[in-house]
Design a protein around this motif. Sequence first.
Motif, PDB file in Angstrom:
ATOM      1  N   MET A  41       0.974  -1.144  -0.054  1.00  0.00           N
ATOM      2  CA  MET A  41      -0.142   0.060  -0.002  1.00  0.00           C
ATOM      3  C   MET A  41       0.899   1.403  -0.121  1.00  0.00           C
ATOM      4  O   MET A  41       0.692   2.179  -0.833  1.00  0.00           O
ATOM      5  CB  MET A  41      -0.771   0.041   1.262  1.00  0.00           C
ATOM      6  N   ARG A 454      -5.435 -10.800  -4.993  1.00  0.00           N
ATOM      7  CA  ARG A 454      -4.232 -10.036  -5.212  1.00  0.00           C
ATOM      8  C   ARG A 454      -3.727 -10.390  -6.406  1.00  0.00           C
ATOM      9  O   ARG A 454      -3.518 -11.446  -7.017  1.00  0.00           O
ATOM     10  CB  ARG A 454      -3.076 -10.266  -4.096  1.00  0.00           C
ATOM     11  N   GLU A 459      -1.468  -6.506  -5.152  1.00  0.00           N
ATOM     12  CA  GLU A 459      -2.700  -5.513  -4.984  1.00  0.00           C
ATOM     13  C   GLU A 459      -3.966  -6.383  -4.693  1.00  0.00           C
ATOM     14  O   GLU A 459      -4.309  -6.895  -5.527  1.00  0.00           O
ATOM     15  CB  GLU A 459      -2.510  -4.443  -5.964  1.00  0.00           C
ATOM     16  N   ARG A 547      -8.369  -2.330  -8.984  1.00  0.00           N
ATOM     17  CA  ARG A 547      -7.634  -2.296  -7.715  1.00  0.00           C
ATOM     18  C   ARG A 547      -6.925  -0.779  -7.221  1.00  0.00           C
ATOM     19  O   ARG A 547      -6.350  -0.111  -8.120  1.00  0.00           O
ATOM     20  CB  ARG A 547      -6.426  -3.270  -7.876  1.00  0.00           C
ATOM     21  N   GLN A 552      -6.670  -1.598  -1.274  1.00  0.00           N
ATOM     22  CA  GLN A 552      -5.463  -2.361  -0.771  1.00  0.00           C
ATOM     23  C   GLN A 552      -5.551  -2.122   0.647  1.00  0.00           C
ATOM     24  O   GLN A 552      -5.370  -3.034   1.702  1.00  0.00           O
ATOM     25  CB  GLN A 552      -4.320  -1.418  -1.126  1.00  0.00           C
TER      26      GLN A 552
END
Length: 573
Positions: A41, A454, A459, A547, A552
């Motif tokens: 992040m 992810r 992410e 995303r 995140q």
Amino acid sequence: MGGDVDDSLHDVIRFDAQRHPPAGSPPINPLEELHYALETMQTHFFELWLGTWPNSIDWTGAVLGTYVDAALYTLTNSLEYILPTLEGAELPVEGQRVENEINKYFSQVISYYFGENDFAIRTQAHDDMLWVVLGWLQSVRFIDLHTAKHYPASRRGASGEWYGVQFMSAFAHRAHVFYDLAAKGWDTKLCGGGMTWNPHLRPYKNAITNELFISASIEMYLYFPGDRNPSPFVAGSDAGSSADAGAAGIPVAKPHDPKYLRAAIDGYAWLKDSNMTNERGLYVDGFHIHGWSHNGSIGTGKCDERNEMVYTYNQGVLLSGLRGLWESTDDRSYLEDGHTLVRNVINATGWKPKPDSSGSAGSNNGTGRWAGLGRGGILEEMCDAAGTCTQNGQTFKGIFFHHLTLFCAPLPRRPLVPGRTYAATPVEASLHAQSCKEYAPWVAFNARAAMKTRNERGEFGMWWGWPAGKGHLDGDRRGFEAPPLPDGAVDYRNNASALLDWKWSGFRHGRVPSTPEWRRRTWAASSQAHAEAESGNRDANDRGRGRTVETQGGGVSVLRAMWELVKMYGGEK
């Protein structure tokens, strides 16, 4: 510890997500996964030179800052080392590595203090202001904990104080400023009380603003260290003007002020009596007042037009407030209300664990049917399946898990502030721990589902139920369909045009608009999702906004929740 809950937790934390462990390797450490999610992040989305996440908006930035501090709170509380204070002493290499990592992220928190758009937020809605309050109080809590655990000599006046302590007063001051601004939203002319969401729009007394006010008020009572900075306050109650008070060293605001406790008690009393929960025991979005108009008429003056929309964060923010209310009053009913709400949420995801042949609790009994707030045991926003979540909606699930984590922390056995707060009896502590232990497999199940979204960059996606779709739902197409909005629901948070369509600035009639158009759009988007997903041409979590830093942040939050509950309630063997 033994039992079905422990066995299920032990099984569910054996991840096999994007970073596949070698066969026969031990379970991936949830604490390491939390650090990896935080690192992703901050590396991919945070800009140090700007002091913010450029793609966030003001209120989601405040929430992201809260996640960073909360993750640091977990990291420093989970690792044991003491910083040497004697001249010439050396810190073990591992301890120094951890301390350096914590300092790196805390320096980003400091950068965000200067990058936060605090002047703009002062003119925004009351809930926007209250996210700021909760964020900086989380920073204060982290500073206190990190200093106590790793710099204990500084508490005794010795040298070697952690550098972060110098920022405590600045963080506290910002929390104080924004709390006082937001508190102006409490209104008794309409509905007999409650917070008004936005002073610039038609009155709307919604769940999130009132829950934030409750939680922020009780955290100000418990954790606010006081404020000696007189700016921008007009008057100090103890010494003439606030400028005189600050110059004389008299606090402009004192810690543990009973007015904060009273505000939290009154706020929850109003909310509990407001009829803001639906038949599943979930908080709906809020109320308008029939007949209100800009010409001065307050109409009925009652909260009598209910928006039936349900979001995950409306079930979460209240939890930390209820926990704090118990600690400040010794009234067990607050904890009981919190546990009831958590169970209502879990039930509304379709989670129905059943013992399997090994005797451990099953993961879920999901069929793909919408259960009110998810399906298949996985928490879900109504916008997830259609890929229509805005930045608002993309932030909500992480908020729920953040406040669930605060709620489920072990009850204190000694008062935090003797004479002002309370400690749990052995029975209370045990009952609370056992209930939270029962939630842990569900939390870990959601964390594992989130991890499977992810991408190759680490992410997280928004729709945590998607990767398991054809597997745990056995190809049932209903597992991919967006749920219809409830009757009488308007999705303000994910349909920007809803605010305009409902003529907030010049509302001429009192009926909640019908929702077939929103349903049609949602189902059309869902049908497109079916075609794309089944053809293998597109990842469902790349649709819409894809995303983002908000998704995140949700990953960081749910992984922290998993680790904290595993650590607290015996998931690892």
